[in-house]
Design a protein around this motif. Structure first.
Motif, PDB file in Angstrom:
ATOM      1  N   TYR A  53       0.958  -1.145   0.084  1.00  0.00           N
ATOM      2  CA  TYR A  53      -0.109  -0.088  -0.113  1.00  0.00           C
ATOM      3  C   TYR A  53       0.920   1.250   0.022  1.00  0.00           C
ATOM      4  O   TYR A  53       1.723   1.331   0.859  1.00  0.00           O
ATOM      5  N   SER A  54       0.612   2.108  -1.037  1.00  0.00           N
ATOM      6  CA  SER A  54       1.286   3.435  -0.873  1.00  0.00           C
ATOM      7  C   SER A  54       0.348   4.576  -0.611  1.00  0.00           C
ATOM      8  O   SER A  54       0.794   5.788  -0.747  1.00  0.00           O
ATOM      9  N   SER A  55      -0.895   4.156  -0.338  1.00  0.00           N
ATOM     10  CA  SER A  55      -1.895   5.660   0.062  1.00  0.00           C
ATOM     11  C   SER A  55      -2.901   4.736   0.901  1.00  0.00           C
ATOM     12  O   SER A  55      -2.814   3.508   1.125  1.00  0.00           O
ATOM     13  N   LEU A  56      -3.807   5.607   1.553  1.00  0.00           N
ATOM     14  CA  LEU A  56      -4.869   5.117   2.447  1.00  0.00           C
ATOM     15  C   LEU A  56      -6.074   5.586   1.824  1.00  0.00           C
ATOM     16  O   LEU A  56      -6.300   6.886   1.370  1.00  0.00           O
ATOM     17  N   PRO A  57      -7.453   5.004   2.227  1.00  0.00           N
ATOM     18  CA  PRO A  57      -8.739   5.556   1.710  1.00  0.00           C
ATOM     19  C   PRO A  57      -9.462   6.550   2.834  1.00  0.00           C
ATOM     20  O   PRO A  57      -8.512   6.712   3.880  1.00  0.00           O
TER      21      PRO A  57
END
Length: 307
Positions: A53-57
């Motif tokens: 994962y490189s970002s988050l929701p």
């Protein structure tokens, strides 16, 4: 007579110095054997492998609306449109970097007590050049499990290559085809945790849900304080690893039960905290209901993150 060109002495000296400088730049490393990052050699040549994962929701939008409503039940009172929106939309946590950490919290007050739901999602990045993001997340999860009192086998101690693949893990039906989420053993562990903390003493009889009938037993209205305590167990069907902690405590303002579910998926660590407060100390928040709802939400989040 043929005219010869003239080059000043200062120009000759400058050219010689430039030649020596270029020769030095094209040479090898120093005698110490160490590379100099300023000379163009990468300083992090041995950096750890980045996580999945490189970002988050958006944390407040991650759970479904029906799930949030089910975890924040009312007392028969119908909410207006504005009231419902305020309760169910959640309040986002303020973080310095939403690609590294996000969170959201919900709250609903009723005559039966107050329920809080908190979601925290952390994307782990390793700053150790020899440790991958996932290994660092595994370490953080293991520390959390140990602090919660999870049995040793619940902590992640095996190297990444020893972890079972997603296809090898049991489905929601549990291990070895047994019924229930996480298998019969997992369901029994949650039931045991609830039995250990739901009991109320009234004239020597046990209240709560039990064989003596009803929530208060046959002996009449229970009295006295609930038996406080904390239990924890692993959740084998959740993400790459997960555990649940159930804590019951009393305070001057009443009694409260706190359910905490923590799980890891690759380099992301998710924490779900779900609690219920009751100002009436004889009305103990039910363990099994809160555990089941927190577990179901965690499974929903794990599925959403895996998409």
């Amino acid at each position: 007579m043929q005219r010869r060109s003239f080059v000043p002495t200062a120009a000759l000296a400058a050219a010689a110095a430039l030649t020596v400088g270029l020769a030095g730049c094209s040479g090898g490393t120093s005698a110490t054997g160490g590379g100099d990052a300023k000379g163009g050699e990468p300083a992090l040549a041995q950096s750890g492998e980045p996580g999945r994962y490189s970002s988050l929701p958006d944390a407040c939008r991650l759970p479904s609306g029906s799930t949030v409503r089910g975890m924040l039940p009312g007392d028969g009172k119908r909410l207006s449109g504005d009231e419902a929106a305020q309760v169910y939309r959640g309040q986002a946590d303020i973080t310095y970097d939403t690609d590294r950490r996000v969170g959201c919290r919900w709250k609903r007050e009723t005559t039966a007590g107050t329920r809080h739901l908190t979601l925290d999602i952390q994307r782990v990045v390793s700053y150790d050049t020899k440790v991958s993001d996932e290994d660092r997340a595994r370490q953080i999860y293991g520390e959390r499990a140990q602090a919660a009192g999870v049995p040793q086998e619940g902590a992640e101690s095996a190297p990444p290559s020893d972890e079972p693949s997603a296809s090898a893990k049991p489905g929601k039906g549990g291990k070895d085809g047994k019924d229930g989420k996480g298998g019969a053993g997992d369901t029994e562990a949650r039931r045991t945790a609830g039995d250990a903390t739901d009991a109320l003493t009234a004239d020597g009889k046990t209240g709560g849900k039990g064989k003596d009938g009803g929530k208060g037993g046959k002996g009449g209205t229970p009295s006295g304080a609930p038996s406080a305590g904390t239990t924890a167990h692993t959740l084998d069907d959740l993400g790459d690893a997960g555990f649940l902690q159930d804590a019951l405590a009393t305070a001057d303002s009443g009694v409260h039960r706190d359910i905490t579910v923590v799980f890891r998926t690759s380099n992301v660590v998710v924490t779900v905290t779900y609690d219920q407060w009751s100002t009436d100390k004889t009305r103990v928040p039910e363990s099994q209901e809160l555990q089941d709802k927190a577990h179901a939400l965690a499974e929903e989040l794990a599925d959403s993150l895996s998409e």
